[in-house]
Design a protein around this motif. Structure first.
Motif, short mmCIF file in Angstrom:
data_model
loop_
_atom_site.label_atom_id
_atom_site.label_comp_id
_atom_site.label_asym_id
_atom_site.label_seq_id
_atom_site.Cartn_x
_atom_site.Cartn_y
_atom_site.Cartn_z
N ARG A 42 0.84 -1.21 0.00
CA ARG A 42 0.00 0.00 0.00
C ARG A 42 0.88 1.26 0.00
O ARG A 42 0.58 2.24 -0.67
N ARG A 72 0.59 6.77 -6.67
CA ARG A 72 -0.62 7.60 -6.90
C ARG A 72 -0.30 9.08 -6.72
O ARG A 72 -0.70 9.92 -7.51
N TRP A 96 -6.12 10.47 3.22
CA TRP A 96 -5.45 9.25 3.70
C TRP A 96 -5.24 9.32 5.20
O TRP A 96 -5.38 8.32 5.91
N GLN A 134 1.93 1.71 -3.59
CA GLN A 134 0.79 2.16 -4.43
C GLN A 134 0.49 3.63 -4.19
O GLN A 134 0.24 4.40 -5.12
N ASN A 135 0.53 4.05 -2.95
CA ASN A 135 0.21 5.45 -2.65
C ASN A 135 1.31 6.39 -3.11
O ASN A 135 1.03 7.51 -3.56
N LEU A 171 -5.46 14.96 -0.96
CA LEU A 171 -5.40 13.50 -0.98
C LEU A 171 -4.72 12.95 0.27
O LEU A 171 -5.20 11.98 0.88
N GLU A 187 1.40 11.05 -9.50
CA GLU A 187 0.65 11.51 -10.67
C GLU A 187 0.09 12.92 -10.49
O GLU A 187 -0.29 13.57 -11.46
#
Ligand code: GLV
Ligand code: MN
Ligand code: MN
Length: 428
Positions: free
Chosen positions: A17, A24, A60, A20-21, A56, A27
């Motif tokens: 995770r 993310r 989270w 992945q974050n 974002l 981007e």
């Protein structure tokens, strides 16, 4: 402060995770970099991209159960309550702004890593005596408003809030107006309660760890940083008709400054000095006009304060002498200046114990780059975990890359250090 309370089975974060974050977040402000052919990140502080990334990361934080607050300089903190709310927290964090040609890891690893630490504590059902806070600081890079570590320096009381608010970017927008515009003009006091300790996990951005063949570094401190803007004043004249000896060529003077800085670094006279002219603008910038003006930035780094001072003095005298040699005068503007910051031995030892518990080899090293930790160190015991990068640890370019395994290892070290510092609550 010891690591004796660390549970036998070390805490491990969800490294998938985390990765992945990181990908993310990359981007937001992502762009195709022509020079490298890679995808880079351009997320300058308090821009729309920074605002989107901030939102974002706040999401989270909230999903991880953190209570979020924003202070008046736009620093964001998420708190996980401790058993004893009267105790000062253990703070972790870093920054999410980037340089204009950045990568995915600089700063973000420490922030997203901090959130993963909280999630790992939750997943393991571990409560701590002290609160744990995850923070990210405004304008660490200093690329937009000209002063690095801005948010953390205001927090630490080194930079006055009013001064920070009034700083402008190249288009004249102020920090204050941009905070309001993006909705991060918080109301929490900018000088935060003093934490029990601060630990920042960050990519190394250099070659030391890779050369030693380890993923983990324990950072002993940050070297001195000097940023100045130098404006050289000559005289514009015709390129074809003006005799060489009759010129006051600010471009020539600027070139001499660039070369002298390199000579100073090579000489050894100033120890392990590193000097960079990262921006240089000539005016009026026409092919057939001798430059009347040159504006350049001078970035000096030195692990020795006295040698840094000597380097600044030498460069000042060199620039003064340009007047006699070339008829070019100079004005200096101080952008940033920090002394060598040694990190706390006991926090370093907690990080070392954490790495040992995980079976991860490490080296101790001084940081070549500046970090928010150098500011927070003025308020509480502080140290950093470094994570090795690829390609010689290159950073501030889209080539910046750390392996998922190295990132996971670094945040595991962070997690166990945080747990030791925050004190697990043992329920018999
Ligand atoms: C921060 O990135 C620095 O300039 O060292
Ligand atoms: Mn950074
Ligand atoms: Mn950086």
């Amino acid at each position: 402060m010891t690591a004796s309370d660390t549970p036998r089975a070390p805490l491990r974060v969800d490294r998938e995770r985390l990765w992945q974050n990181l990908m993310r977040l990359k981007e937001i402000g992502g762009y195709d970099d022509g020079a490298t052919g890679l995808r880079g990140v351009r997320r300058l502080a308090l821009t729309d991209e920074d605002a989107q990334a901030r939102r974002l990361v706040v999401t989270w934080m909230e999903e991880a159960g953190l209570r979020v607050r924003v202070d008046r300089i736009g620093n964001v903190y998420g708190e996980r309550a401790g058993e004893d709310p009267a105790l000062p927290c253990v703070l972790v964090g870093s920054h999410i702004d980037t340089v204009a040609t950045g990568g995915a890891f600089d700063g973000t690893l420490g922030v997203l890593g901090g959130i993963e630490v909280v999630r790992a504590l939750d997943a393991a059902g571990i409560r701590t005596r002290r609160p744990v806070e995850v923070g990210f600081f405004t304008e660490e890079e200093g690329v937009r408003f000209g002063t690095d570590m801005l948010g953390s320096a205001v927090t630490a009381g080194r930079i006055d809030l009013a001064h920070a608010y009034a700083l402008t970017d190249a288009d004249g927008a102020t920090v204050r107006d941009e905070l309001v515009r993006i909705g991060f003009d918080g109301s929490a006091p900018e000088v935060r309660p003093v934490p029990h300790a601060y630990v920042e996990c960050h990519i190394e951005q250099g070659p030391i760890l890779a050369a030693a063949g380890v993923d983990i570094g324990i950072v002993t401190g940050v070297q001195a940083i000097s940023w100045q803007r130098l404006t050289l004043h000559g005289e514009a004249a015709h390129a074809g008709t003006t005799p060489i000896e009759a010129r006051a060529d600010a471009g020539l003077a600027a070139a001499e400054v660039v070369v002298e800085i390199r000579r100073m670094c090579d000489s050894g006279t100033f120890g392990r000095l590193r000097g960079t002219v990262g921006t240089l603008a000539l005016s009026p910038a026409q092919t057939n006009v001798i430059p009347a003006g040159a504006v350049l930035t001078v970035d000096l780094r030195n692990p020795d304060d006295a040698l840094m001072a000597a380097a600044e003095t030498h460069l000042g005298a060199f620039v003064d002498a340009l007047h006699d040699r070339h008829g070019v005068s100079a004005t200096w503007e101080r952008m940033a200046r920090t002394a060598v910051v040694p990190f706390d031995d006991s926090v370093q030892d907690v990080i070392a114990a954490s790495a040992d518990a995980l079976g991860l080899p490490y080296v101790r090293a001084m940081s070549g780059a500046g970090h928010d930790a150098q500011e927070i160190a003025a308020t509480c015991p502080t140290a950093m975990v470094f994570v090795a990068g690829e390609h010689g640890g290159i950073s501030h370019t889209p080539r910046e890359y750390s392996r998922p395994e190295a990132c996971g290892n670094g945040v595991d070290v962070l997690a166990n250090a945080v747990l030791a510092l925050a004190g697990p609550v043992v329920t018999a």
